[in-house]
Design a protein around this motif. Structure first.
Motif, PDB file in Angstrom:
ATOM      1  N   ALA A 225       0.757  -1.226  -0.011  1.00  0.00           N
ATOM      2  CA  ALA A 225      -0.089  -0.006   0.231  1.00  0.00           C
ATOM      3  C   ALA A 225       0.748   1.306   0.094  1.00  0.00           C
ATOM      4  O   ALA A 225       1.733   1.361   0.651  1.00  0.00           O
ATOM      5  N   TYR A 226       0.381   2.250  -0.715  1.00  0.00           N
ATOM      6  CA  TYR A 226       0.825   3.414  -0.629  1.00  0.00           C
ATOM      7  C   TYR A 226       0.094   4.652  -0.895  1.00  0.00           C
ATOM      8  O   TYR A 226      -1.276   4.234  -1.125  1.00  0.00           O
ATOM      9  N   VAL A 227       0.372   5.793  -0.682  1.00  0.00           N
ATOM     10  CA  VAL A 227      -0.714   6.904  -0.475  1.00  0.00           C
ATOM     11  C   VAL A 227      -0.373   7.925  -1.485  1.00  0.00           C
ATOM     12  O   VAL A 227       0.772   8.426  -1.925  1.00  0.00           O
TER      13      VAL A 227
ATOM     14  N   TYR B 299      -5.458   9.333  -0.787  1.00  0.00           N
ATOM     15  CA  TYR B 299      -6.088   8.191  -1.066  1.00  0.00           C
ATOM     16  C   TYR B 299      -5.052   7.326  -0.918  1.00  0.00           C
ATOM     17  O   TYR B 299      -3.824   7.181  -1.140  1.00  0.00           O
ATOM     18  N   ILE B 300      -5.499   6.034  -0.472  1.00  0.00           N
ATOM     19  CA  ILE B 300      -4.626   4.721  -0.436  1.00  0.00           C
ATOM     20  C   ILE B 300      -4.650   3.837  -1.576  1.00  0.00           C
ATOM     21  O   ILE B 300      -6.160   3.608  -1.437  1.00  0.00           O
ATOM     22  N   LEU B 301      -3.762   3.300  -1.989  1.00  0.00           N
ATOM     23  CA  LEU B 301      -3.952   2.645  -3.260  1.00  0.00           C
ATOM     24  C   LEU B 301      -3.025   1.055  -2.813  1.00  0.00           C
ATOM     25  O   LEU B 301      -2.418   1.051  -1.933  1.00  0.00           O
TER      26      LEU B 301
ATOM     27  N   HIS C 128     -17.438  -5.859  -1.268  1.00  0.00           N
ATOM     28  CA  HIS C 128     -16.551  -4.617  -1.883  1.00  0.00           C
ATOM     29  C   HIS C 128     -15.433  -5.414  -2.686  1.00  0.00           C
ATOM     30  O   HIS C 128     -15.132  -6.522  -2.619  1.00  0.00           O
ATOM     31  N   GLN C 129     -14.898  -4.580  -3.321  1.00  0.00           N
ATOM     32  CA  GLN C 129     -13.721  -4.889  -4.316  1.00  0.00           C
ATOM     33  C   GLN C 129     -12.458  -4.827  -3.289  1.00  0.00           C
ATOM     34  O   GLN C 129     -12.426  -4.009  -2.369  1.00  0.00           O
ATOM     35  N   GLU C 130     -11.659  -5.941  -3.411  1.00  0.00           N
ATOM     36  CA  GLU C 130     -10.574  -6.144  -2.606  1.00  0.00           C
ATOM     37  C   GLU C 130      -9.625  -4.931  -2.664  1.00  0.00           C
ATOM     38  O   GLU C 130      -8.948  -4.497  -1.537  1.00  0.00           O
ATOM     39  N   THR C 131      -9.084  -4.547  -3.731  1.00  0.00           N
ATOM     40  CA  THR C 131      -8.001  -3.619  -3.664  1.00  0.00           C
ATOM     41  C   THR C 131      -8.481  -2.085  -4.210  1.00  0.00           C
ATOM     42  O   THR C 131      -7.741  -1.535  -4.941  1.00  0.00           O
ATOM     43  N   ARG C 132      -9.622  -1.846  -3.879  1.00  0.00           N
ATOM     44  CA  ARG C 132      -9.985  -0.366  -4.559  1.00  0.00           C
ATOM     45  C   ARG C 132      -9.481   0.792  -3.756  1.00  0.00           C
ATOM     46  O   ARG C 132      -8.724   0.503  -2.817  1.00  0.00           O
ATOM     47  N   THR C 133      -9.434   1.994  -4.366  1.00  0.00           N
ATOM     48  CA  THR C 133      -8.681   3.198  -3.859  1.00  0.00           C
ATOM     49  C   THR C 133      -9.758   3.708  -2.851  1.00  0.00           C
ATOM     50  O   THR C 133     -10.936   3.914  -2.906  1.00  0.00           O
TER      51      THR C 133
END
Length: 150
Positions: free
Chosen positions: A44-46, A54-56, A71-76
């Motif tokens: 994860a990065y911001v 936002y965290i991605l 939910h989607q697993e790796t959404r922003t």
């Protein structure tokens, strides 16, 4: 404070300059999945867009008992910081070439907080020095343990 997950690789890859605590906007199934401990912030990065952080690549596993609204697993996901903190971080990232990395996710009461760090990348020789330092600390602790037996 109950730690959900941490990013140990961040201290190996980066020099951590400053740390900030941020809230995070989550949906119902995401918070239920986090309460079960199914969260990962290793990649994860911001980023900051329009003075909003936002965290991605924060991975939260799907909730097993969820329905079609899972939910989607790796959404922003949006992080919640004060406006002046977000502007300060945005200027440091742009001007100084620093990175924002998620280092820890934890509960404060019933709320999930993310610890983000303002970081500068390490070079290869810095990483080697960090490995040597960790090994020497391990050896000293081992010798102290042996010496305490006698």
């Amino acid at each position: 404070m109950k730690v959900i997950c941490s990013n140990k690789r961040a201290s190996y890859e980066y020099f951590i300059l400053e740390k900030y605590e941020a809230g995070i906007k989550l949906t119902g199934t995401e918070i239920k999945s986090i309460r079960l401990g199914k969260c990962n912030i290793n990649d994860a990065y911001v980023i900051i867009k329009n003075n909003r952080p936002y965290i991605l690549n924060m991975h939260i596993a799907k909730y097993e008992n969820g329905n079609i609204f899972n939910h989607q697993e790796t959404r922003t996901r949006e992080l919640l910081l004060h406006k002046h903190e977000a502007i300060k971080l945005a200027t440091k990232v742009k001007l100084d070439g620093l990175a924002l990395v998620a280092t820890k996710a934890y509960f404060v009461g019933s709320l999930v907080k993310i610890e983000i760090a303002l970081c500068r990348g390490k070079k290869l020789n810095d990483k080697r020095e960090a490995i040597k330092e960790a090994e020497s600390k391990r050896n000293i602790a081992k010798q102290m343990k042996i010496a305490s037996r006698y």
